[in-house]
Enzyme design. Structure first.
Site, short mmCIF file in Angstrom:
data_model
loop_
_atom_site.label_atom_id
_atom_site.label_comp_id
_atom_site.label_asym_id
_atom_site.label_seq_id
_atom_site.Cartn_x
_atom_site.Cartn_y
_atom_site.Cartn_z
N TYR A 115 48.70 27.84 40.84
CA TYR A 115 47.29 28.20 40.80
C TYR A 115 46.43 27.22 41.55
CZ TYR A 115 43.92 31.43 39.01
OH TYR A 115 43.01 32.45 38.92
N ASP A 151 39.19 29.70 39.04
CA ASP A 151 39.46 28.27 39.11
C ASP A 151 40.61 27.95 40.06
OD1 ASP A 151 41.01 29.73 37.18
OD2 ASP A 151 41.86 27.84 36.51
N GLU A 170 47.14 27.99 27.65
CA GLU A 170 47.82 28.95 28.54
C GLU A 170 49.28 28.59 28.78
OE1 GLU A 170 45.85 29.61 32.31
OE2 GLU A 170 47.44 30.92 33.01
N ARG A 220 33.75 28.72 50.52
CA ARG A 220 34.10 28.82 49.09
C ARG A 220 32.81 29.01 48.28
NH1 ARG A 220 37.56 24.58 50.73
NH2 ARG A 220 36.29 22.94 49.78
N SER A 247 46.70 37.93 34.34
CA SER A 247 47.28 39.12 34.99
C SER A 247 48.62 38.81 35.66
CB SER A 247 46.29 39.77 35.96
OG SER A 247 45.91 38.92 37.00
N GLY A 248 48.84 37.58 36.06
CA GLY A 248 50.18 37.12 36.43
C GLY A 248 50.88 37.82 37.59
N GLY A 249 50.15 38.57 38.41
CA GLY A 249 50.79 39.26 39.53
C GLY A 249 50.89 40.77 39.30
N SER A 271 41.63 37.48 30.80
CA SER A 271 41.12 36.32 31.54
C SER A 271 41.82 36.38 32.89
CB SER A 271 41.45 35.02 30.80
OG SER A 271 41.10 33.91 31.60
N LYS A 294 45.82 32.13 26.01
CA LYS A 294 45.90 32.91 27.26
C LYS A 294 47.37 33.06 27.64
CE LYS A 294 44.34 32.86 32.07
NZ LYS A 294 43.16 32.68 32.91
N GLU A 317 52.03 30.10 30.39
CA GLU A 317 52.41 31.27 31.21
C GLU A 317 53.92 31.35 31.37
OE1 GLU A 317 50.49 31.80 35.04
OE2 GLU A 317 51.80 33.49 35.53
N LYS A 373 40.46 25.05 30.51
CA LYS A 373 41.75 25.73 30.67
C LYS A 373 42.82 24.74 31.11
CE LYS A 373 43.96 28.04 34.38
NZ LYS A 373 44.03 29.04 35.45
P1 13P Z 1 45.91 35.61 37.24
O1 13P Z 1 45.19 36.62 36.41
O2 13P Z 1 45.75 35.81 38.72
O3 13P Z 1 47.34 35.42 36.80
O4 13P Z 1 45.19 34.22 36.99
C1 13P Z 1 44.74 33.87 35.75
C2 13P Z 1 44.80 32.40 35.60
O5 13P Z 1 43.81 31.79 35.27
C3 13P Z 1 46.08 31.72 35.81
O6 13P Z 1 46.01 30.39 35.36
#
Ligand code: 13P
Length: 355
Positions: A355, A28, A183, A50, A267-269, A296, A225, A185, A141
């Protein structure tokens, strides 16, 4: 508090998304962010490109063995594949539930420290969610972002505002039949140690569930998430993968209600390999609650795939995607053997990621 018209369906969708051995593919990325990804392989950011890239992902045969749902950007939800069939149909044919990112991105949070943000998009959300449902989406999300700094962030204001926004969003999309992925984060930016991340994350997630209680969110029809509990990217003391797995599970046990069917990490990097190894170890760790612990991932599922595809190599791209999807499916059962599938160790962290 009125009851949810969609209660039974929400519970069913959430358990389908959280079924053992499967996880979610996050595709996304906003048009701007996917543009950076395409630029890294020398492909221009046009709608056609895309479509070609995402169309390649969504026609990977057998992907549904490992992936339960895919999160789409609005453009993709309403888009057709190059062969004319709607993208949503392609996913349904693979047995993958289509989802949709519904937030409208981050804005500065007035009254807070200048790195702090709120997540926008609540206005008209019940109606927008109903349109997405009609188009075939069954989950949503919303990504709120918090940052840990030496000056004391996240502030109380940021924790409260972001938790409240997540709960308002969750209630709004449930009204229209979409399962909310919640989520919150916590960015890896910073030099804080893992204990500080754990303390902040516990506070944030608890606040999210208190706000969900006030808003009458049906927890059985949601997924969480979170980021994994890791130290800041610039912290000199590096934790071992075992430490990350144990402290992440401890954080979740202290803050996530048992009624939530699944926790799907972002995964966050982290590199592709680290994301799989940490998830695998979490699933080997003894735990009290029964939520399904899975993934995810965006970057950690797409990095090798994008590089293999290079704008034209369909088969190679699909092979790379399937390899990471299989690896993470195994990790979600605690059965992954590191290195058993091709992957990349390249760190995918970028400071101040949007994102
Ligand atoms: P990453 O796994 O690249 O962090 O992305 C997941 C995601 O949906 C972030 O909002």
């Amino acid at each position: 508090m009125t009851l949810h018209y969609y209660s039974e369906q929400l519970k069913k969708t959430a358990s389908a998304l959280a079924q053992p051995g499967k996880g979610i593919l996050a595709v996304d990325e906003s048009t701007k962010t996917v543009g950076k990804r395409l630029a890294s392989i020398g492909v221009e950011n046009t709608e056609e490109n895309r479509k070609a890239y995402r169309g390649m992902l969504f026609t990977t045969s057998g992907l549904g063995e490992y992936i339960s749902g895919a999160i789409l950007f609005e453009e993709t939800l309403f888009q057709s594949h190059q062969d004319g069939e709607p993208m949503v149909k392609k996913l349904e044919k693979l047995g993958i539930v289509p989802g949709i990112k519904v937030d409208k991105g981050l804005r500065p949070l007035p009254g807070a420290n200048d790195v702090e943000t709120l997540c926008s998009g609540l206005d008209g959300l019940v109606e927008r969610a109903a349109d997405y449902y009609a188009q075939g989406a069954r989950f949503a999300k919303w990504r709120a972002v918090l940052q840990i700094t030496e000056s004391g962030c996240p502030s109380k204001l940021s924790v409260k505002e972001n938790a409240w926004g997540l709960a308002r969003y969750a209630r709004a999309v449930q009204e229209s039949g979409l399962v909310p992925i919640i989520e919150p984060e916590i960015l890896m930016d910073g030099s804080h140690d893992i204990k500080r991340t754990a303390a902040v994350q516990e506070e944030v997630i608890k606040e999210v569930y208190m706000a969900c209680q006030t808003n009458g969110v049906l927890l059985e029809g949601t997924l969480l998430k979170p980021s994994m509990t890791v130290q800041g990217a610039d912290c000199p003391a590096k934790s071992t993968p075992d430490e990350v797995a144990k402290i992440t599970i401890q954080t979740m046990e202290r803050s996530v209600p048992a009624s939530v069917p699944g926790i799907v990490f972002l995964s966050g990097g982290l590199s592709e390999e680290a994301a799989s190894v940490y998830l695998n170890l979490m699933n080997k760790t003894e735990r009290k609650a029964k939520w399904n612990v899975s993934f995810s991932y965006g970057r950690a599922l797409q990095h090798s795939c994008l590089k293999a595809w290079k704008g034209e190599n369909l088969i190679e791209g699909q092979k790379a995607l399937k390899a990471r999807a299989q690896a993470n499916s195994e990790a979600s059962r605690g059965l992954y053997t590191p290195g058993s599938q091709p992957s990349s160790d390249e760190a995918l962290f970028v400071a101040g990621y949007t994102y």
